[in-house]
Design an enzyme around this catalytic site. Structure first.
Site, PDB file in Angstrom:
ATOM      1  N   CYS A  24       0.812  -1.224   0.000  1.00  0.00           N
ATOM      2  CA  CYS A  24       0.000   0.000   0.000  1.00  0.00           C
ATOM      3  C   CYS A  24       0.844   1.273   0.000  1.00  0.00           C
ATOM      4  CB  CYS A  24      -0.951   0.001   1.187  1.00  0.00           C
ATOM      5  SG  CYS A  24      -2.183  -1.308   1.087  1.00  0.00           S
ATOM      6  N   HIS A  65     -11.597  10.621  -9.420  1.00  0.00           N
ATOM      7  CA  HIS A  65     -10.513  10.641 -10.412  1.00  0.00           C
ATOM      8  C   HIS A  65      -9.361  11.544  -9.975  1.00  0.00           C
ATOM      9  CE1 HIS A  65     -13.500   8.587 -12.839  1.00  0.00           C
ATOM     10  NE2 HIS A  65     -12.484   8.171 -13.583  1.00  0.00           N
ATOM     11  N   GLU A  99     -13.089   0.373   0.338  1.00  0.00           N
ATOM     12  CA  GLU A  99     -12.059   0.477  -0.692  1.00  0.00           C
ATOM     13  C   GLU A  99     -11.929  -0.806  -1.493  1.00  0.00           C
ATOM     14  OE1 GLU A  99      -8.425   1.589   1.333  1.00  0.00           O
ATOM     15  OE2 GLU A  99      -7.872  -0.500   1.571  1.00  0.00           O
TER      16      GLU A  99
END
Length: 110
Positions: A24, A65, A99
């Site tokens: 991550c 985005h 997520e």
């Protein structure tokens, strides 16, 4: 008590600053599912707790985005993101940030 629930999906990337080795730490993306809950004892003059578009703009305009590290002033964990979203939206008391299928966080005000 009136409660409004709004679910949104954003595409955004992040990398986490961690004191241990993790995949991550490398820039990666998610199709985040964000659910926002708002409440009010009395409706506003339009007869709403909050306009759904206010919630949508607060989340989509700032996060969709985007590279979260570039737009947020903190380590963009799902937990931090949930609290930040809750703080941005009037009358919000709870936010769920998903997520991935198996990684879900809730933030709820006391």
């Amino acid at each position: 008590m009136f409660v409004v629930k709004k679910k949104l999906e954003i595409a955004a990337a992040h990398k986490l600053n961690l004191p241990y080795e993790s995949k991550c730490q490398v820039l990666h993306g998610h199709n985040w599912i964000i659910t926002v809950w708002c409440k009010a004892e009395v409706l506003n003059s339009e007869g709403m707790v909050i306009d759904f578009n206010v919630i949508k703009r607060a989340v989509m305009d700032k996060l969709d985005h985007k590279v979260l590290n570039d737009v947020l002033p903190f380590n963009p964990t799902a937990e931090n993101l949930a609290k930040w979203i809750c703080d941005q939206i009037p009358s919000c008391f709870k936010v769920e940030v998903q997520e991935s299928e198996n990684n879900i966080v809730f933030y709820e005000k006391d």
